[in-house]
Write a protein that holds these residues in place. Structure first.
Motif, PDB file in Angstrom:
ATOM      1  N   SER A  33       0.861  -1.188   0.000  1.00  0.00           N
ATOM      2  CA  SER A  33       0.000   0.000   0.000  1.00  0.00           C
ATOM      3  C   SER A  33       0.890   1.228   0.000  1.00  0.00           C
ATOM      4  N   THR A  34       0.356   2.327  -0.510  1.00  0.00           N
ATOM      5  CA  THR A  34       1.151   3.556  -0.532  1.00  0.00           C
ATOM      6  C   THR A  34       1.516   3.990   0.889  1.00  0.00           C
ATOM      7  N   THR A  45       2.553   9.861   2.312  1.00  0.00           N
ATOM      8  CA  THR A  45       2.056   9.254   1.062  1.00  0.00           C
ATOM      9  C   THR A  45       2.079  10.252  -0.088  1.00  0.00           C
ATOM     10  N   TYR A  49       2.496   9.630  -4.260  1.00  0.00           N
ATOM     11  CA  TYR A  49       1.579  10.132  -5.286  1.00  0.00           C
ATOM     12  C   TYR A  49       2.259  11.143  -6.191  1.00  0.00           C
ATOM     13  N   GLY A  53       2.191   8.868  -9.119  1.00  0.00           N
ATOM     14  CA  GLY A  53       0.796   9.026  -9.485  1.00  0.00           C
ATOM     15  C   GLY A  53      -0.145   8.264  -8.568  1.00  0.00           C
ATOM     16  N   ASP A  54       0.076   6.949  -8.464  1.00  0.00           N
ATOM     17  CA  ASP A  54      -0.755   6.101  -7.615  1.00  0.00           C
ATOM     18  C   ASP A  54      -0.024   4.771  -7.414  1.00  0.00           C
ATOM     19  N   LYS A  55      -0.693   3.821  -6.775  1.00  0.00           N
ATOM     20  CA  LYS A  55      -0.061   2.531  -6.511  1.00  0.00           C
ATOM     21  C   LYS A  55       0.300   1.820  -7.812  1.00  0.00           C
TER      22      LYS A  55
END
Length: 199
Positions: A33-34, A45, A49, A53-55
């Motif tokens: 998980s981030t 976190t 991001y 950008g995202d996971k």
């Protein structure tokens, strides 16, 4: 999180990628998980991001980083007058890269994260690592070290051998480091001698 200085971004990206890889290897994809990754590195976190950008972006970066490090290992292999010795040196560089980055290896060649599938653009970016192997087999054929055969086919076989040996070694199935090295040398010697006489 304080905004890192420009020269810190590369180091932070690497730290996050390695932290994510270690979590994946130690605890499986459910741990990825981030929040957990950020905690491992001691940042918020927002850093994850901001950089990925995202996971999904982080997982893609992990995948690419593994191949970048493999490419760097290949780049460190000097070219000599012996094309077969150079090809064997690439095999050893492949092993060294896998042993140095075991936390990324399964993601590179397996499906360690459910739902992750490299897209066409990502596959183009990792292609040069295989092209290095093809170029080395082309040289062996052109210089008469190997019997005439399709260099791409030879590269596929060598890649499969290296991958199989790495997978076994990383799982402890080849004994200690020296036992594994002996298995590598024996397997590659037999494969290369076979290619030298292949019609």
């Amino acid at each position: 999180m304080a905004r890192p200085r420009n020269r810190d971004y590369a180091e932070l990206r690497r730290d996050l990628v390695d932290a994510a890889g270690r979590l994946l290897a130690a605890e499986g994809p459910q741990a990825l998980s981030t929040r957990r990754v950020a905690q491992e590195v001691g940042v918020s976190t927002t850093a994850v991001y901001s950089l990925f950008g995202d996971k999904a972006g982080l997982v893609r970066e992990m995948f690419l980083a593994g191949f970048q490090r493999l490419g760097d290992a290949f780049s460190g292999v000097p070219r000599t007058d012996d094309p077969v010795a150079d090809l064997l040196a690439l095999g050893r560089a492949y092993r060294a890269s896998a042993l140095a980055n075991p936390h990324l290896y399964e993601l590179m060649f397996g499906r360690a994260v459910p739902g992750f599938q490299p897209d066409a653009r990502t596959l183009v970016l990792i292609r040069p690592t295989f092209d290095v192997l093809v170029a080395a087999t082309v040289r062996c054929v052109e210089e008469g070290a190997f019997a005439r055969a399709d260099p791409h086919d030879l590269a596929v076989r060598l890649n499969a051998l290296a991958h199989g040996l790495c997978s076994l070694e990383l799982r402890g199935a080849l004994g200690d480091f020296e036992d594994a090295r002996r298995q590598w040398d024996g397997a590659f010697d037999a494969m290369l001698r076979g290619m030298a006489g292949e019609g």
